[in-house]
Design an enzyme around this catalytic site. Structure first.
Site, mmCIF file in Angstrom:
data_model
loop_
_atom_site.group_PDB
_atom_site.id
_atom_site.type_symbol
_atom_site.label_atom_id
_atom_site.label_comp_id
_atom_site.label_asym_id
_atom_site.label_seq_id
_atom_site.Cartn_x
_atom_site.Cartn_y
_atom_site.Cartn_z
ATOM 1 N N ARG A 162 -6.750 -63.550 2.909
ATOM 2 C CA ARG A 162 -6.548 -62.692 1.733
ATOM 3 C C ARG A 162 -5.367 -63.116 0.859
ATOM 4 N NH1 ARG A 162 -6.895 -57.346 5.398
ATOM 5 N NH2 ARG A 162 -6.474 -58.934 6.986
ATOM 6 N N GLU A 209 -10.770 -50.398 14.742
ATOM 7 C CA GLU A 209 -10.462 -51.162 13.534
ATOM 8 C C GLU A 209 -11.108 -50.503 12.320
ATOM 9 O OE1 GLU A 209 -8.270 -53.867 13.230
ATOM 10 O OE2 GLU A 209 -7.894 -52.858 15.119
ATOM 11 N N ASN A 261 -0.929 -58.792 3.954
ATOM 12 C CA ASN A 261 -2.224 -59.462 3.975
ATOM 13 C C ASN A 261 -2.540 -60.162 2.657
ATOM 14 O OD1 ASN A 261 -3.042 -58.606 6.676
ATOM 15 N ND2 ASN A 261 -3.022 -56.568 5.784
ATOM 16 N N ASN A 272 44.544 -77.829 -20.486
ATOM 17 C CA ASN A 272 43.640 -77.335 -21.518
ATOM 18 C C ASN A 272 42.661 -78.430 -21.907
ATOM 19 O OD1 ASN A 272 42.956 -75.072 -23.343
ATOM 20 N ND2 ASN A 272 43.235 -76.717 -24.836
HETATM 21 C C1 UD1 Z 1 -4.360 -56.032 13.012
HETATM 22 C C2 UD1 Z 1 -4.819 -55.031 14.080
HETATM 23 C C3 UD1 Z 1 -4.903 -53.640 13.454
HETATM 24 C C4 UD1 Z 1 -3.550 -53.258 12.901
HETATM 25 C C5 UD1 Z 1 -3.033 -54.327 11.926
HETATM 26 C C6 UD1 Z 1 -1.594 -54.032 11.569
HETATM 27 C C7 UD1 Z 1 -6.314 -56.229 15.586
HETATM 28 C C8 UD1 Z 1 -7.696 -56.452 16.008
HETATM 29 N N1 UD1 Z 1 -6.114 -55.412 14.567
HETATM 30 O O1 UD1 Z 1 -5.334 -56.064 12.003
HETATM 31 O O2 UD1 Z 1 -5.300 -52.693 14.437
HETATM 32 O O3 UD1 Z 1 -3.632 -51.999 12.259
HETATM 33 O O4 UD1 Z 1 -3.078 -55.633 12.522
HETATM 34 O O5 UD1 Z 1 -1.138 -54.853 10.537
HETATM 35 O O6 UD1 Z 1 -5.417 -56.787 16.189
HETATM 36 N N2 UD1 Z 1 -3.956 -63.830 14.399
HETATM 37 C C9 UD1 Z 1 -3.946 -64.855 15.317
HETATM 38 N N3 UD1 Z 1 -5.119 -65.329 15.785
HETATM 39 C C10 UD1 Z 1 -6.320 -64.813 15.417
HETATM 40 C C11 UD1 Z 1 -6.324 -63.739 14.500
HETATM 41 C C12 UD1 Z 1 -5.117 -63.264 14.013
HETATM 42 O O7 UD1 Z 1 -2.887 -65.358 15.686
HETATM 43 O O8 UD1 Z 1 -7.329 -65.290 15.907
HETATM 44 C C13 UD1 Z 1 -2.671 -63.318 13.903
HETATM 45 C C14 UD1 Z 1 -2.516 -63.407 12.402
HETATM 46 O O9 UD1 Z 1 -1.922 -64.635 12.024
HETATM 47 C C15 UD1 Z 1 -1.641 -62.213 12.061
HETATM 48 C C16 UD1 Z 1 -1.920 -61.232 13.183
HETATM 49 O O10 UD1 Z 1 -2.570 -61.951 14.199
HETATM 50 O O11 UD1 Z 1 -0.278 -62.527 12.073
HETATM 51 C C17 UD1 Z 1 -2.781 -60.074 12.728
HETATM 52 O O12 UD1 Z 1 -3.990 -60.579 12.222
HETATM 53 P P1 UD1 Z 1 -4.679 -59.924 10.944
HETATM 54 O O13 UD1 Z 1 -5.933 -60.666 10.687
HETATM 55 O O14 UD1 Z 1 -3.720 -59.775 9.859
HETATM 56 O O15 UD1 Z 1 -5.074 -58.505 11.580
HETATM 57 P P2 UD1 Z 1 -5.390 -57.156 10.801
HETATM 58 O O16 UD1 Z 1 -6.785 -57.215 10.330
HETATM 59 O O17 UD1 Z 1 -4.340 -56.906 9.814
HETATM 60 CA CA CA Z 2 -2.522 -57.927 9.083
#
Ligand code: UD1
Ligand code: CA
Length: 453
Positions: free
Chosen positions: A14, A155, A224, A373
């Site tokens: 995003r 979620e 995000n 100066n």
């Molecule tokens: C996640 C949480 C959600 C919470 C939100 C808070 C899950 C399933 N959901 O959602 O409940 O409300 O954060 O901000 O955990 N990442 C990895 N590997 C992956 C996927 C993600 O390392 O395979 C890391 C991303 O880089 C990021 C973090 O995990 O730093 C969160 O991932 P993101 O995709 O932002 O999760 P959200 O959809 O925001």
């Molecule tokens: Ca997030």
């Protein structure tokens, strides 16, 4: 004992960026660096960053942080899958694991301490940070019983319309008893809207799980997209500015001012509009900075004024006046009671006390004595096309307008340089130097020319 794991493997789709999300900068530091800083006061025994998308770039960006460990998640199959990658690295570990999303740059150490404390005091299998958000869209919703014991995390994309009404959200900060988590991790399934292995599914399988509410929900805003990045910057700025105003600093039109958290200000400093203070800048009491000024990595003494100017990597001592439209850079040092005025650039130049460079000058690699100066338009020619050379100017010396000092060159004390001179050789104390051709006047010249036409 606590081990910290930071989830930083995701791309951050995003953000619509070539740069991995966690490397986006927020007020001079990347998102993931900020998360690391927030865990520092917990003195974790290990800090592990889970990297995946552009892993090499992410690692390189954090190379200088000592004893940081990296674990790779080569395909990004969800937050649960990311934590599964820790299994071989934490074999036999019996302490707690604090997991933080890497896109959570505003969380306070105090909040993490409270989470850890609640976790340990209640002997929970897991404890998660939650918040009540006015606008919970996009976050996982947390359902608890009356005792803050977590029943379910759903979620956003998997919520029913009724579940979406719940404003209590999962912040993305979890404390686990590692042994309990390690037991359930291999059994996660990806039966959900995103076909991902959710860490949130593990949470509800480990045993007793408690939710701890964050006091200020702004702390847990996840980044995000670029809108949230800008909103986070605003929150950070608000924190910093409130701190300085409470400490006795006047900010005129705070919304037009930005101040890095690394800056130090003393009481009765006044910051005028459109001024930006960055890096390791320190400003002593009584100084008035701005309007329209950038100060970066610089030390300003007491009662200094700076208007419409740029000061980087420099020192300005007490009572000196800078600007309007001055540029100090490259370790410039201005003594006390000096004046550096309109359209003056100082580079690696040291001005002795009560020295004036008031108009239209460039001084590079120059050292002056006191009460010097520098006349309007004086330039040090410090560069011969290959090397830089120094200029030295003694006490009370004055240069005439539009003079050029061709370095290397030394002017003694009490020297007077005639206007328009190009000084190429050293000048002893108490001398007048005139280094230009004498004026020639030819009376009647025009008439004579006409008679020849
Ligand atoms: C996640 C949480 C959600 C919470 C939100 C808070 C899950 C399933 N959901 O959602 O409940 O409300 O954060 O901000 O955990 N990442 C990895 N590997 C992956 C996927 C993600 O390392 O395979 C890391 C991303 O880089 C990021 C973090 O995990 O730093 C969160 O991932 P993101 O995709 O932002 O999760 P959200 O959809 O925001
Ligand atoms: Ca997030």
């Amino acid at each position: 004992m606590v081990v910290v794991a930071i989830l930083a493997a995701g791309r951050g789709t995003r953000m619509k960026s070539h740069l991995p999300k966690v490397l986006h900068s927020l007020g001079g530091r990347s998102l993931v660096e900020r998360v690391l800083e927030s865990v520092e006061p917990l003195s974790p025994s290990r800090r592990i960053v889970i990297v995946g998308y552009q892993a090499e770039e992410v690692k390189a960006a954090m190379q200088s942080i000592p004893s940081l460990e990296f674990v790779e998640q080569t395909v990004q199959l969800g937050t649960g899958h990311a934590i599964q990658q820790l299994l071989p690295h934490l074999e036999g570990y019996t302490g707690d694991l604090l997991v933080l999303n890497g896109d959570l740059p505003l969380v306070r150490a105090q909040t993490l301490k409270k989470l850890l404390q609640t976790h340990q005091e209640n002997h929970n299998a897991a404890t998660i940070l939650t918040a009540h958000l006015p606008e919970p869209k996009g976050y996982g919703r947390v359902f608890c019983n009356g005792e803050n014991v977590v029943q379910q995390i759903v979620e956003d994309k998997d919520c029913t319309a009724a579940q979406r009404q719940n404003r209590r959200i999962n912040a993305g900060v979890y404390c686990f008893r590692w042994q309990d988590l390690a037991r359930v991790l291999p059994h996660l399934e990806a039966n959900n809207a995103q076909k991902e292995y959710y860490l949130t599914d593990a949470v509800t399988q480990v045993g007793q799980v408690m939710a701890v509410d964050v006091e200020d929900y702004q702390e847990i805003l996840g980044i995000n997209d670029r809108l949230q990045l800008a909103a986070a910057y605003e929150i950070l700025q608000q924190r910093v500015k409130e701190k300085w105003m409470i400490a006795g600093v006047t900010l005129i039109d705070p919304n037009s001012i930005t101040i890095d958290e690394t800056v130090k200000l003393h009481t009765d400093v006044i910051i005028e509009p459109q001024t930006h203070l960055r890096g390791n800048t320190v400003i002593q009491t009584g100084s008035r900075i701005g309007p329209g000024t950038l100060i970066e990595n610089s030390q300003l003494g007491e009662n200094v004024t700076v208007q419409y100017s740029v000061v980087t990597d420099s020192i300005v001592q007490a009572k000196s006046r800078i600007g309007p439209y001055a540029h100090l850079r490259g370790q410039a040092q201005v003594g006390t009671g000096c004046r550096v005025g309109n359209f003056v650039e100082l580079k690696n130049t040291k001005l002795g006390d009560r020295t004036n460079v008031a108009h239209l000058s460039y001084l590079g690699d120059t050292t002056t004595g006191t009460k010097v100066n520098i006349g309007a338009g004086t330039i040090t020619a410090n560069y011969d096309g290959v090397n830089k050379h120094p200029t030295k100017i003694g006490d009370r010396t004055a240069t005439g307008s539009n003079s050029v000092l061709v370095a290397p060159v030394t002017l003694g004390d009490d020297v007077y340089v005639a206007a328009g001179s190009a000084v190429t050789e050293d000048v002893p104390n108490d001398s007048l130097v005139i280094a230009r051709s004498r004026q020639v006047v030819k009376p009647g010249w025009r008439k004579k020319q006409k008679s020849q036409e």
